[in-house]
Design an enzyme around this catalytic site. Structure first.
Site, PDB file in Angstrom:
ATOM      1  N   ARG A  19      -4.523  -7.929  17.528  1.00  0.00           N
ATOM      2  CA  ARG A  19      -3.324  -8.200  18.326  1.00  0.00           C
ATOM      3  C   ARG A  19      -2.132  -7.307  17.952  1.00  0.00           C
ATOM      4  NH1 ARG A  19      -2.696 -14.409  17.618  1.00  0.00           N
ATOM      5  NH2 ARG A  19      -4.168 -14.076  15.904  1.00  0.00           N
ATOM      6  N   GLY A 146      -5.536 -23.102  10.372  1.00  0.00           N
ATOM      7  CA  GLY A 146      -6.440 -24.122   9.867  1.00  0.00           C
ATOM      8  C   GLY A 146      -5.639 -25.348   9.412  1.00  0.00           C
ATOM      9  N   GLU A 161     -10.579 -25.283  11.244  1.00  0.00           N
ATOM     10  CA  GLU A 161      -9.943 -24.246  12.048  1.00  0.00           C
ATOM     11  C   GLU A 161      -9.497 -24.810  13.387  1.00  0.00           C
ATOM     12  OE1 GLU A 161      -9.267 -21.011  10.771  1.00  0.00           O
ATOM     13  OE2 GLU A 161      -9.773 -22.368   9.130  1.00  0.00           O
ATOM     14  N   TYR A 393      17.230  31.539   4.523  1.00  0.00           N
ATOM     15  CA  TYR A 393      15.841  31.766   4.934  1.00  0.00           C
ATOM     16  C   TYR A 393      15.723  33.105   5.622  1.00  0.00           C
ATOM     17  CZ  TYR A 393      11.279  30.430   6.917  1.00  0.00           C
ATOM     18  OH  TYR A 393       9.957  30.351   7.250  1.00  0.00           O
TER      19      TYR A 393
END
Ligand code: UD1
Ligand code: CA
Length: 511
Positions: A19, A146, A161, A393
């Site tokens: 889910r 449960g 359950e 750079y």
């Protein structure tokens, strides 16, 4: 006193978490600084378990890699097919035949569980010498969970359950949190006898309880004081709800420890972050990872700090920082971006629209506006003019720029690294600095200005600009009212917001 038991922790983390609708295994979803399984392992940590077994299945490689990082002492046990929680524990114990004593089983998706609660469950279990003890909670809505079924005397009879429960059992609000303590030997005994005779055709760990009860073994129920701790996570709506609950818990803890949170609902602090007394966190602020905030520092509004250390009394406003260090009394923002290894010494300032990466900015030095500082070392009490770029750079490699102490560089400078500006040196506004500037020198690296007198009057005649110029010149076309070009020795420095020093005529500084 019962004998101290050897303890083994088993975390069930093989499920897919359908889910969640995610390519990431459910237990790897993050929640304020730890993954779901990371929270569960943390809750079990104080048990001092001799062994930690984590049952993995769905996304096993990803889960293993994560475990190697956060719990290298844990052993992953592979469950190829998810045949149920009972099956998962069974194969874990088969992989560790030497295990005796207490086995603590934790579902991998119960992240709000506190270490104290796990400790109390295990203490109760071992104190009673029970064969099995389940962590239970009274919840407002037990749907999907449960149920704890008790007999007339209030003793645990079984755990049922949702999908196997009778109408009467469905009405029970006492639920199984999915956290248990077992006696290893008696657990092994019954695990081998689990049936799959249930609605899902799975081996249910929960069936162990009714089997132990009918064998006359003592089983216990330990009730969690706060049911929030037992909330599981099955989808992203629940994940978001858990995140809010954990946020509130973390925020409350910091406020009680002397930190001011001006808007706790919009303040998100990872469980791994540390704050000192009298720190103030303003709204819309996220403090993440290994971030540390010193005493009296003011963070926010609108700040994200990731793995960033902020010293006492520093200020960070509307900014984003990753892997940075902000020294005591330093000031950052609004709108600054500190990237990894940006290090500001005490009372340094990084101002507005400034980005800093892999650079040290010395004590009291300032980079106030519109600037990129990359791969640089700046000494103490220096000032970097606005709109400057540390050109680090060359397309292939990064190079360093070194600026000394008490230097003042002009606005709109490019420092083309590798290059150095010495102590007490100045540079002129608009300079492209490609050569070292010695200590105390003024580096000038820009074209000289040339004014073409009367150009607008001639070439743009009739425009508003030409008319304005004519008015300014008092009708005497071409005659300048101000000197057009400066003489030799002109002031050429163009620093931004000065560190002392008076702006001179012709100075191109910004404020
Ligand atoms: C389980 C309990 C339920 C309890 C609930 C609490 C059972 C039969 N039911 O139900 O009583 O109220 O937790 O949240 O145990 N897992 C594996 N391998 C498997 C199956 C599951 O590792 O073969 C792991 C999952 O990844 C998860 C945990 O075990 O971390 C629980 O599994 P899940 O399917 O979520 O059980 P629930 O149906 O929620
Ligand atoms: Ca679950």
């Amino acid at each position: 006193m019962p004998e101290p038991q050897t303890r083994t922790v088993v975390v069930l983390a093989a499920g897919e978490g359908k889910r969640m609708k995610s390519s990431l295994p459910k237990v790897l979803h993050p929640l304020l600084g730890r993954t779901l399984v990371g929270h569960v392992l943390n809750a079990a940590d104080p048990l001092g378990a001799a062994r930690t077994l984590v049952v993995v299945g769905h996304g096993a490689d990803q889960v293993r890699a994560h475990l190697a990082g956060i719990a290298p002492e844990a052993t992953a046990v592979h469950q190829a097919e998810q045949l149920g929680t009972g099956h998962a524990v069974r194969i874990a114990l088969e992989a560790a035949p030497e295990v005796t004593g207490t086995v603590v089983v934790l579902n991998g998706d119960v992240p709000l569980l506190r270490p104290e609660t796990v400790g109390e469950l295990v203490a109760a279990h071992e104190g009673e010498g029970a064969a099995a003890t389940v962590l239970a909670a009274e919840v407002p809505d037990p749907t999907g969970l449960g149920r704890i079924v008790r007999d007339a005397a209030g003793r645990l009879e079984q755990i049922v359950e949702q999908r196997d429960a009778t109408a009467a059992q469905l009405a029970l609000r006492e639920i199984n949190a999915g956290i248990y303590a077992f006696d290893a030997a008696r657990l092994r005994d019954v695990l081998g006898k689990l049936s799959t005779d249930n609605d899902q055709g799975e081996e249910y760990l929960t069936d162990v309880f009714k089997m132990l009860v009918s064998a006359g073994e003592p089983v216990g129920v330990h009730l969690a004081v706060d049911h929030i701790e037992t909330l599981g996570c099955n989808d992203r709506v629940e994940l978001a709800a858990l995140r809010r609950l954990l946020r509130d818990r973390v925020n409350e803890r910091w406020m009680r420890a002397g930190v001011s949170l001006l808007d706790p609902e919009t303040t998100w602090i990872d469980v791994t972050v540390a704050l000192d007394r009298d720190a103030v966190v303003d709204q819309n602020t996220q403090l993440r990872g290994g971030s540390v905030v010193g005493a009296g520092a003011v963070i926010g509004p609108d700040v994200t700090l990731i793995d960033t250390v902020v010293g006492p009394g520093a200020t960070v406003v509307r900014s984003h920082a990753v892997g940075a260090e902000v020294g005591p009394g330093a000031s950052v923002g609004p709108y600054a971006y500190l990237r990894p290894d940006a290090r500001l010494a005490e009372r340094a300032k990084v101002g507005t629209f400034v980005e800093v990466k892999n650079s040290e900015i010395g004590a009291g030095s300032k980079v106030p506006h519109l600037t990129y500082v990359g791969d640089a070392t700046i000494g103490e009490q220096s000032n970097i003019g606005a709109a400057s770029v540390f050109v680090n750079y060359d397309g292939a490699r990064k190079h360093r720029t070194v600026i000394g102490s008490h230097a003042r560089t002009g606005a709109d400078n490019m420092f083309v690294a590798p290059v150095e500006v010495g102590d007490g040196a100045y540079t002129a506004a608009g300079s492209v600095i490609i050569e070292n500037v010695p200590a105390g020198a003024m580096g000038v690296a820009r074209a000289r200005q040339r004014n073409i007198e009367g150009w607008v009057l001639k070439r743009r005649a009739g425009t508003a600009a030409a008319e304005a110029a004519e008015r300014a010149l008092g009708g005497t076309q071409g005659a300048p009212v101000v000197p057009s070009s400066a003489s030799e020795g002109e002031p050429i420095h163009g620093g931004a917001e000065s560190v002392g020093g008076t702006p001179e005529p012709g100075d191109t500084a910004t404020e």
